[in-house]
Design a protein around this motif. Structure first.
Motif, PDB file in Angstrom:
ATOM      1  N   ASN A  81     -12.752  51.144-104.471  1.00 31.50           N
ATOM      2  CA  ASN A  81     -13.028  51.310-103.070  1.00 31.50           C
ATOM      3  C   ASN A  81     -14.393  52.178-103.037  1.00 31.50           C
ATOM      4  OD1 ASN A  81     -12.792  52.618-100.585  1.00 31.50           O
ATOM      5  ND2 ASN A  81     -10.799  53.805-101.036  1.00 31.50           N
ATOM      6  N   ASP A 179     -15.936  48.963 -99.608  1.00 29.78           N
ATOM      7  CA  ASP A 179     -14.446  49.059-100.151  1.00 29.78           C
ATOM      8  C   ASP A 179     -14.126  47.419-100.262  1.00 29.78           C
ATOM      9  OD1 ASP A 179     -11.752  49.124-100.714  1.00 29.78           O
ATOM     10  OD2 ASP A 179     -11.140  50.071 -98.853  1.00 29.78           O
ATOM     11  N   HIS A 356     -18.712  45.627 -93.708  1.00 31.98           N
ATOM     12  CA  HIS A 356     -19.504  46.749 -93.436  1.00 31.98           C
ATOM     13  C   HIS A 356     -21.009  46.083 -94.076  1.00 31.98           C
ATOM     14  CE1 HIS A 356     -16.450  49.738 -93.002  1.00 31.98           C
ATOM     15  NE2 HIS A 356     -16.017  49.493 -94.350  1.00 31.98           N
ATOM     16  N   HIS A 383     -20.806  55.219-100.414  1.00 30.48           N
ATOM     17  CA  HIS A 383     -19.748  56.157-100.583  1.00 30.48           C
ATOM     18  C   HIS A 383     -19.403  56.655-101.789  1.00 30.48           C
ATOM     19  CE1 HIS A 383     -15.472  56.242 -98.987  1.00 30.48           C
ATOM     20  NE2 HIS A 383     -15.972  57.452 -98.720  1.00 30.48           N
ATOM     21  N   ASN A 428     -22.067  52.119 -93.051  1.00 32.43           N
ATOM     22  CA  ASN A 428     -20.871  52.864 -93.268  1.00 32.43           C
ATOM     23  C   ASN A 428     -20.805  53.705 -94.423  1.00 32.43           C
ATOM     24  OD1 ASN A 428     -17.863  53.066 -92.452  1.00 32.43           O
ATOM     25  ND2 ASN A 428     -17.395  52.114 -94.579  1.00 32.43           N
ATOM     26  N   GLU A 429     -20.142  55.062 -93.999  1.00 36.05           N
ATOM     27  CA  GLU A 429     -20.010  55.785 -95.313  1.00 36.05           C
ATOM     28  C   GLU A 429     -21.129  55.826 -96.281  1.00 36.05           C
ATOM     29  OE1 GLU A 429     -16.057  54.668 -96.426  1.00 36.05           O
ATOM     30  OE2 GLU A 429     -15.262  56.093 -95.188  1.00 36.05           O
ATOM     31  N   TYR A 470      -9.927  57.184 -88.507  1.00 33.18           N
ATOM     32  CA  TYR A 470      -8.428  57.788 -88.818  1.00 33.18           C
ATOM     33  C   TYR A 470      -7.949  59.028 -88.328  1.00 33.18           C
ATOM     34  CZ  TYR A 470      -9.190  53.876 -91.987  1.00 33.18           C
ATOM     35  OH  TYR A 470      -9.535  52.585 -92.593  1.00 33.18           O
ATOM     36  N   GLU A 498     -12.649  52.892 -87.116  1.00 33.67           N
ATOM     37  CA  GLU A 498     -11.332  52.511 -88.078  1.00 33.67           C
ATOM     38  C   GLU A 498     -10.152  53.348 -87.584  1.00 33.67           C
ATOM     39  OE1 GLU A 498     -12.450  52.519 -92.182  1.00 33.67           O
ATOM     40  OE2 GLU A 498     -14.435  52.065 -91.702  1.00 33.67           O
ATOM     41  N   HIS A 501      -4.361  52.120 -90.212  1.00 31.37           N
ATOM     42  CA  HIS A 501      -4.702  51.288 -91.543  1.00 31.37           C
ATOM     43  C   HIS A 501      -3.400  50.642 -91.768  1.00 31.37           C
ATOM     44  CE1 HIS A 501      -5.518  51.634 -95.738  1.00 31.37           C
ATOM     45  NE2 HIS A 501      -6.402  51.416 -95.487  1.00 31.37           N
ATOM     46  N   TRP A 529      -8.221  49.023 -88.785  1.00 30.22           N
ATOM     47  CA  TRP A 529      -8.717  48.526 -90.366  1.00 30.22           C
ATOM     48  C   TRP A 529      -7.363  47.961 -91.111  1.00 30.22           C
ATOM     49  CZ3 TRP A 529     -13.088  48.627 -92.479  1.00 30.22           C
ATOM     50  CH2 TRP A 529     -13.067  48.102 -94.063  1.00 30.22           C
ATOM     51  N   PHE A 562      -5.266  49.059-102.896  1.00 30.29           N
ATOM     52  CA  PHE A 562      -5.831  49.692-101.678  1.00 30.29           C
ATOM     53  C   PHE A 562      -6.812  48.500-100.953  1.00 30.29           C
ATOM     54  CE2 PHE A 562      -8.455  52.859 -99.452  1.00 30.29           C
ATOM     55  CZ  PHE A 562      -7.350  53.622 -98.811  1.00 30.29           C
ATOM     56  N   ASP A 565      -4.893  45.588 -97.160  1.00 33.95           N
ATOM     57  CA  ASP A 565      -4.647  46.264 -96.083  1.00 33.95           C
ATOM     58  C   ASP A 565      -5.081  45.588 -94.836  1.00 33.95           C
ATOM     59  OD1 ASP A 565      -7.543  46.381 -96.583  1.00 33.95           O
ATOM     60  OD2 ASP A 565      -7.547  48.602 -96.756  1.00 33.95           O
ATOM     61  N   CYS A 948      -3.948  55.753 -95.207  1.00 35.56           N
ATOM     62  CA  CYS A 948      -5.151  56.197 -94.824  1.00 35.56           C
ATOM     63  C   CYS A 948      -5.300  56.686 -93.374  1.00 35.56           C
ATOM     64  CB  CYS A 948      -6.276  55.191 -95.146  1.00 35.56           C
ATOM     65  SG  CYS A 948      -8.023  55.672 -94.818  1.00 35.56           S
TER      66      CYS A 948
HETATM   67  C1  GAL Z   1     -12.667  53.799 -94.891  1.00 33.29           C
HETATM   68  C2  GAL Z   1     -13.744  52.723 -95.143  1.00 33.29           C
HETATM   69  C3  GAL Z   1     -13.494  51.357 -95.338  1.00 33.29           C
HETATM   70  C4  GAL Z   1     -11.991  51.278 -96.005  1.00 33.29           C
HETATM   71  C5  GAL Z   1     -10.992  52.356 -95.474  1.00 33.29           C
HETATM   72  C6  GAL Z   1      -9.595  52.123 -96.262  1.00 33.29           C
HETATM   73  O1  GAL Z   1     -13.058  55.042 -95.152  1.00 33.29           O
HETATM   74  O2  GAL Z   1     -14.809  52.756 -94.155  1.00 33.29           O
HETATM   75  O3  GAL Z   1     -14.122  50.579 -95.859  1.00 33.29           O
HETATM   76  O4  GAL Z   1     -12.361  51.887 -97.452  1.00 33.29           O
HETATM   77  O5  GAL Z   1     -11.538  53.649 -95.426  1.00 33.29           O
HETATM   78  O6  GAL Z   1      -8.951  51.223 -96.641  1.00 33.29           O
END
Ligand code: GAL
Length: 980
Positions: A81, A179, A356, A383, A428-429, A470, A498, A501, A529, A562, A565, A948
């Motif tokens: 991830n 991820d 992403h 990330h 992203n991230e 989140y 996002e 989850h 997500w 993980f 999802d 998440c």
């Molecule tokens: C976020 C991320 C996603 C995925 C998700 C958790 O932080 O942007 O790519 O990792 O969390 O499933």
């Protein structure tokens, strides 16, 4: 061969300037198919001379292109991830750098013209070096981005040799830490394209819509093929168009040969939106090339702190979509992209964030056609640097500046002509830094028609919308009220890039998010997500199919399940969460008005309800007894109305519980669903559940030898345990508080599962306090408690009966101080395996939990016990049906039992125990046992989204408390009033 390009942070080299993805009438040759392939463990181990005609690849393997070599039998997939699976030592990558050499010999079709041509790669992961006929063309990085190389003079009519050396790791890998599975190769199309002299090099169609006047503005921008500079346009003196000017023709709008650079206004144009994706067909052309185009008129703005399209606030009911197929990874065959879009549209998804990275451009064509709002995201994530406190993050390191710009530029140029793309996203991230700011500045200049998104720009210093992932409901509420975050972001539209989850069973709490999107104008929805579980199709030693996840390929570093999802399973079977999504975000709401009328509200962004046909049915105990058409006047977007209920008085009433269901269905076929597809529904109670019949009584308990008989029940006189019911052997019922933890139970910093296990809820012991006969009632008193701890639960079973029915009144009362919530509260029993058919009156047809129950309606449903199970890739609690008035479990020969509950109850029935479910790590671990395990519950804890994000909202938590549940057991053949 020098291989320094692999670790060079700069973008690749040798390719031509990025341009919009289009297919013209110029000849093209797909080079997809079977290629020769050799995998070497390192760059230096790869053979020399693969580009030469005389190189012998006779002992190489065959590999399908497009494809990933790890899924074609060479090497293994690996999943992480956040963490890079190699030392973070930028721009260096491991010496053990799997290198895949690809070779293809091909001939040109006989009619291939002698014209310039390019070789186009739509995606190579992660770095490809390309030769044609022995000549090196260059190097490409940026896995999910196209690269084109001029090849015209190099082509031969026969015996061309294309050689591509692909490295799994490159400096580019530092920018591609999304991820997902690490999968390498030439995974998107390879095409040879004629680029005719005097043809269309590139073009931008800007089609705006002025909502106050209904006027469209069309402007084509393109460089003249010969002039090499912007063209002022204009017809030739002789009126012909046989010049070097690029022009656009849109017959439906009466636009013929409009030259580039000259805007034109069009009165009364129909705008494009995700709900009405109106496209005008046209052509961009020069004297030597014609490019079909589809134009959607729309204007995206940020006004009054809101994101608007064509002057209207829009709300994203979106999903994050990775490109994934369980057998071919990110090489997604077109029919699966179509399947994704059709499933989305049928489930009221109106938006996609291309997480992403830019998807295959065919996907964006589909979004234009079917209608989805799109956030198109650059192929960028770093990330893994978060593990180092963002030390050395490429986002702020000048060595990577060109790579950041290059990635954004290649996406924007490729996708600029898609009306569905309403926002660009920087990635992203990837933390924050000057390279992101520079990419933002370039994008704003290049395309002022679309706002820019990037969640990592937390104070909106270089982007246009405030974005979070989140955030819990309270935070979203505060953002909506304008009391959260720096001043600058409070003026911006807010989206959850996002949320919800969808890992395993869940998410819970979508409804509460919807309420916030409706309460606060600046809260403009979000993207769940994520769309799909990335499980890889595998078979175990016995040949049984399952889906693999992180760790299943022996990866030393991995993040387990993980990667599982999604709202759809890897095979794209909808998971229950997708049904919940569809119900929560239905574009029309049908509810009871306070005065007993029906309220219908249109929640579309722009569409009226005129395309929907409304109907009603009246059901008594789940059986339809009347129905008809409901006339609802067309409602404009945002409008609502109240209607009288249909006339129901003339219908025979048995006095049974009855409900009115109103449905809004498509009146005509659409590209994504047939007429009759239900878009929205609502239910209103009509006749309440009749008062329960008097408690079963009258049968006196009788002890004979080792048996205590009470009506149809047989008990063990010592333990008070029920052993048979109406001739069927049973075990239990006993108090049960445990469920196989879900991924959401396991998530967060303070997981419910950890608390539950610490409290010993998975190993409760049952102590018999005593049995006694109180009149005709058998009372069994117990205390249920975990080993080593002082608290517990008193559970008293009060049994009474008449000749046909056996009634249990369960009374529970917590003792001592309980440290946690309860997974569930109810009883568990074992019944014969033959009772494999279930029928119930309650909510269904799908599973439901306290905070994910909108999709379940009151009705009468049937299912086999096997089909009650949701095959979550990582086994966990599932299949719960709620609000049951009664349940019947029968065998093929009609034997079985019926359970009536007071209050309504929930059930799960499965061929294994919760403990087996808990121990299983793949679906193939679940082996049917000798009995069916039946749980009859008063309640379960909610699901939340803590894998998440936020946990279960307080109102959906199940706390230990005094409670009572009455269950009446009958054999179906003894039912007094057989139900219809
Ligand atoms: C976020 C991320 C996603 C995925 C998700 C958790 O932080 O942007 O790519 O990792 O969390 O499933």
């Amino acid at each position: 061969m020098p291989s320094s390009y692999v670790e060079d942070p700069a973008p690749g080299h040798g390719s031509s300037a990025p341009r919009s993805a289009f297919r013209s009438d110029a000849p093209a040759l797909s080079l997809g198919g079977s290629w020769r392939f050799l995998l070497s463990p390192a760059v230096d181990a790869a053979p020399d001379g693969i580009e030469r005609d005389d190189f012998d690849d006779g002992d190489w393997a065959d590999l399908a292109v497009p494809g990933h070599w790890q899924l074609g039998g060479h090497g293994s997939p690996a999943y992480t991830n956040v963490r890079y699976p190699f030392p973070v030592d930028p721009p260096h990558v491991p010496s053990d750098n799997p290198t895949g050499d690809h070779r293809l010999a091909f001939d040109l079709p006989d009619d291939w013209p002698d014209e310039p041509a390019v070789l186009r790669f739509d995606g190579i992961d992660s770095c490809g070096r390309v030769w044609l006929n022995g000549v090196e063309l260059g190097v490409t990085k940026g896995s999910r981005l196209p690269a084109e190389f001029d090849v015209g003079p190099l082509l031969r009519p026969r015996g061309n040799l294309l050689a591509v050396r692909v490295h799994q790791w490159s400096a580019g890998s530092y920018l591609e830490d999304q991820d997902m599975w690490w999968l390498s190769g030439i995974f998107r199309d390879v095409t040879l394209l004629v680029r005719p002299a005097g043809g269309v090099q590139d073009f931008t169609v800007d089609a705006g819509y002025e909502h106050l006047t209904g006027r469209g503005t069309l402007r084509l921008d393109a460089e003249s093929p010969d002039a090499g500079g912007p063209d002022a346009g204009g017809p030739d003196a002789d009126g012909s168009h046989a010049d070097s000017v690029v022009r656009i023709t849109v017959p439906e709008l009466g636009i013929v040969g409009l030259p580039a650079g000259r805007p034109v206004e069009v009165a009364d144009v129909q705008p494009w939106s995700a709900e009405e994706p109106r496209l005008y067909e046209g052509e961009v052309h020069t004297a030597t090339e014609r490019v079909p185009v589809r134009i959607g008129f729309r204007t995206v703005t940020v006004e009054d702190g809101q994101l608007k399209v064509n002057g209207r606030r829009i709300v994203f009911h979106g999903v994050n979509r990775h490109e994934f197929h369980p057998e071919s990874g990110r090489a997604v065959p077109r029919e699966f992209a179509v399947a994704d879009i059709e499933l989305m549209k049928r489930h009221n998804v109106n938006a996609v964030r291309t997480s992403h990275y830019p998807p295959d451009s065919a996907f964006l064509d589909l979004c234009d056609t079917y209608g989805l709002w799109v956030i198109d995201e650059s192929d960028l994530e770093t990330h893994g640097f978060s593990e180092l406190g963002w030390q050395g993050n490429p986002s702020d390191d000048p060595r990577w500046a060109d790579a950041y710009l290059d990635r954004m530029r290649r996406m924007v140029e490729r996708d600029k002509n898609h009306p569905s793309v309403v926002l660009w996203s920087l990635g992203n991230e990837a933390g924050t830094g000057r390279n992101l700011a520079a990419a933002a500045e370039w994008t704003h200049r290049r395309d002022p028609t679309r706002p820019l998104h990037y969640e990592g720009d937390t104070d909106c210093s270089y982007t246009d919308v405030h974005s979070r992932m989140y955030a819990d409901h309270d935070e979203v509420d505060r953002i909506g009220q304008g009391i959260e975050g720096p001043e600058r972001v409070r003026q911006r539209p807010f989206i959850l890039c996002e949320f919800g989850h969808a890992m395993g069973n869940g998410p819970g709490g979508l409804l509460e998010y919807r309420d916030l999107f409706e309460r606060h104008p600046r809260c403009q929805g979000g993207f769940v997500w994520e769309w799909i579980d990335h499980g890889i199709a595998r078979r175990d030693a016995a040949g049984d199919a399952y889906f693999a996840y992180g760790g299943d390929f022996g990866e030393p570093l991995h993040d387990g399940n993980f990667v599982i999802d999604g709202l759809v399973h890897p095979d794209r079977a909808p998971s229950p969460a997708l049904a919940e999504f569809a119900k929560v975000f239905e574009p029309v709401r049908i509810t009871a008005a306070p005065d007993g009328a029906l309220r219908v509200t249109n929640h579309y962004d722009v569409l009226s309800s005129a395309h929907l046909a409304f109907s009603w049915v009246l059901e008594e105990e789940g059986i339809e007894i009347a129905g008809g058409v409901l006339t609802v006047p067309p409602l404009a977007a945002g409008a609502g109305t109240e209607l009288p209920l249909p006339e129901l008085s003339g219908f025979p009433a048995t006095g049974a519980e009855s409900w009115l269901t109103v449905r809004a269905a498509l009146a005509a076929d659409t590209p994504w669903a047939r007429a009759g597809h239900v878009v929205a529904w609502g239910q209103l109670p009509v006749t309440p559940k009749p008062a329960t019949t008097a408690p079963a009584a009258g049968a006196a308990p009788a002890v004979t030898g080792t048996q205590l008989r009470l009506g149809p029940g047989v008990f063990h006189p010592g333990t008070g345990q029920l052993t048979a019911l109406g001739g069927l052997p049973v075990e239990g019922p006993r108090l049960d508080l445990w469920r196989a933890p879900t991924d959401n139970d396991r998530g967060s910093d303070d997981p419910d599962e950890t608390r539950w296990r610490a409290a010993g809820l998975h190993r409760l012991q049952h102590r018999l306090i005593g049995t006694e006969l109180l009149g005709d009632t058998l009372v069994v008193r117990t205390r249920v408690a975990p080993p080593g701890l002082g608290f517990g639960m008193r559970a008293d079973y009060h049994w009474s009966a008449d000749q046909q029915r056996l009634r249990l009144r369960l009374e529970v009362e917590p003792e001592g101080t309980w440290p946690c919530t309860l997974p569930r509260l109810g009883v568990r029993m074992a019944v014969p395996a033959a009772l494999g058919e279930a029928e119930w009156f309650g909510r269904g047809p799908g599973e439901a939990y306290a905070d994910s129950r909108q999709a379940a309606r009151i009705g009468r449903f049937t299912s086999t016990v096997d089909a009650l199970q949701t095959p979550y890739v990582f086994p966990q609690e599932n299949g719960n049906r709620i609000d049951l008035r009664w349940l019947r479990l029968t065998s093929a020969d009609g034997a079985g039992l019926r359970v009536d509950g007071e209050p309504a109850f929930a059930f799960t029935a499965r061929r294994w125990t919760s403990e087996h479910l808990d121990a299983a790590t793949h679906t193939t671990d679940l082996e049917p046992g000798r009995t069916i395990v039946l749980n009859l519950d008063l309640a379960q804890n909610g699901l939340g989204s803590a894998s998440c994000g936020p946990g279960v909202l307080p109102r959906h938590r199940l706390h230990p408390d005094r409670a009572s549940l009455t269950l009446t057991f009958t054999s179906p053949d003894a039912e007094e009033t057989p139900s219809r």
